[in-house]
Design a protein around this motif. Sequence first.
Motif, mmCIF file in Angstrom:
data_model
loop_
_atom_site.group_PDB
_atom_site.id
_atom_site.type_symbol
_atom_site.label_atom_id
_atom_site.label_comp_id
_atom_site.label_asym_id
_atom_site.label_seq_id
_atom_site.Cartn_x
_atom_site.Cartn_y
_atom_site.Cartn_z
ATOM 1 N N UNK A 191 0.800 -1.236 0.000
ATOM 2 C CA UNK A 191 0.000 0.000 0.000
ATOM 3 C C UNK A 191 0.825 1.274 0.000
ATOM 4 N N UNK A 192 2.144 1.153 0.053
ATOM 5 C CA UNK A 192 2.976 2.349 0.142
ATOM 6 C C UNK A 192 3.530 2.681 -1.244
ATOM 7 N N UNK A 193 3.373 3.928 -1.649
ATOM 8 C CA UNK A 193 3.870 4.369 -2.958
ATOM 9 C C UNK A 193 4.887 5.470 -2.701
ATOM 10 N N UNK A 194 6.071 5.038 -2.288
ATOM 11 C CA UNK A 194 7.071 5.998 -1.777
ATOM 12 C C UNK A 194 7.482 7.032 -2.829
ATOM 13 N N UNK A 215 -1.675 4.681 13.758
ATOM 14 C CA UNK A 215 -2.080 3.270 13.647
ATOM 15 C C UNK A 215 -1.118 2.522 12.724
ATOM 16 N N UNK A 216 -0.742 3.175 11.614
ATOM 17 C CA UNK A 216 0.209 2.555 10.672
ATOM 18 C C UNK A 216 1.536 2.268 11.360
ATOM 19 N N UNK A 217 1.984 3.236 12.150
ATOM 20 C CA UNK A 217 3.263 3.057 12.843
ATOM 21 C C UNK A 217 3.183 1.881 13.813
ATOM 22 N N UNK A 236 10.237 9.113 0.719
ATOM 23 C CA UNK A 236 10.309 9.083 2.188
ATOM 24 C C UNK A 236 9.990 7.660 2.630
ATOM 25 N N UNK A 237 10.735 7.163 3.598
ATOM 26 C CA UNK A 237 10.512 5.797 4.085
ATOM 27 C C UNK A 237 9.151 5.701 4.763
#
Length: 390
Positions: free
Chosen positions: A12-15, A248-250, A21-22
């Motif tokens: 789900x991450x599109x850096x 929440x993601x963290x 960004x990490x």
Amino acid sequence: MKNWTHIFTHLGEEREKYFNAVVPPVIQSSNFAFSDVDTFRNAFRDEAATHLYTRGNNPTTKILRDKIAAAEGTEDAMVMGSGAAAIASAVIANVKAGDHVVCVQGPYSWTYKLISKFLPRFGVDYTFVDGKDIEEIKSALRPETTVLMLESPNSLTYEIQDLKACAELAKENNIVSIIDNSYSSPYYQNPVDFGIDIVVHSGSKYLSGHSDIVFGVVCSTGEMIAKIIENEYMTLGPVLSPNDAWLALRGLRTLPTRLEKSSKTTAKVISWLKKQDAVDYVLYPFDEDFEQYELAKKQMRGAGGLFSVNFKAESIEKMEAFSNALADTFLMAVSWGGYESLQVPTCVFYNLHPGETPPLPFTFVRYYIGLEEGDYIIEKFEKALKILQK
Ligand SMILES: Cc1ncc(COP(=O)(O)O)c(C=O)c1O
């Protein structure tokens, strides 16, 4: 076997969209702007899939939704401002006036209120059943039953339902099955693998994992989530703020590590507690003496840090002194799943409201073990238990 690393670290991450960004940014904006009428019009067509307004969709929140759906093995998930909102939305989406809900007895207190107080105001009837007994569930069904509400295990005495049998029964009777999976989290139990239709969570517990936010989750098919978003969610508006979605993601990234540590320490502490004279019994789904141990092992991959103990104590004063002596180690607080150990001694419910007798004895305590070391916890217990032995 799920690829947990991929789910929690990358999915789900599109850096490339945010300077590589990490950590994804918090898109703390209620509004999204459009450069022309056509794209603006298009956003109105499907608010949940485009970026129009944060109540409908937000880029930070969407990453969280995708990760939780993958963790539960469902097509989609919706996140909300509390677990209570998630439970209410999932249930209300599947009832109308004249319908009937079957729910396991002793569910989370606000699930109980939703079903026994809120829904009857709108013409929805209910029956509470012993969820350990599939025959009792079967005999409670009526032609107008539309929802079977489960909570397995529950978060106080840990009764378990046979998820496969419940899902089959629900399907045969065209009933939507819903489960509160907060006790296990997706890491330790995936109810859709057994055929359950909707999975809800108090994300305030293990999913966020740091006792710093309140949030909820509903996981199901794309069709069911779209129905809930378009109706209950958009109407009632229990939105999760982007900042809380980010927290929440963290928390979610360390879910496996936290749960494994907590489970390991819990097993060690329980094994020690069971040898103590002042301990009457321990309740924990993964304890070999637990009544439904075999079923727990069949459905769950682990049991986390929540368990209960009944002590041998002749007076409420002794239980209070014992609990107070532990209060610097097991904080007296309700919402489990964080890094810190907690206790809810049942004696707190005695002398609470005049004329009310709690269903559990004053000697009963629910504990949650966080991320502390087992030896440290045992040492604290050892000292405090002397109060009960005097
Ligand atoms: C088992 C269970 N389900 C649901 C909830 C409700 O979640 P929230 O507090 O996030 O609204 C809780 C909260 O304590 C809970 O313990």
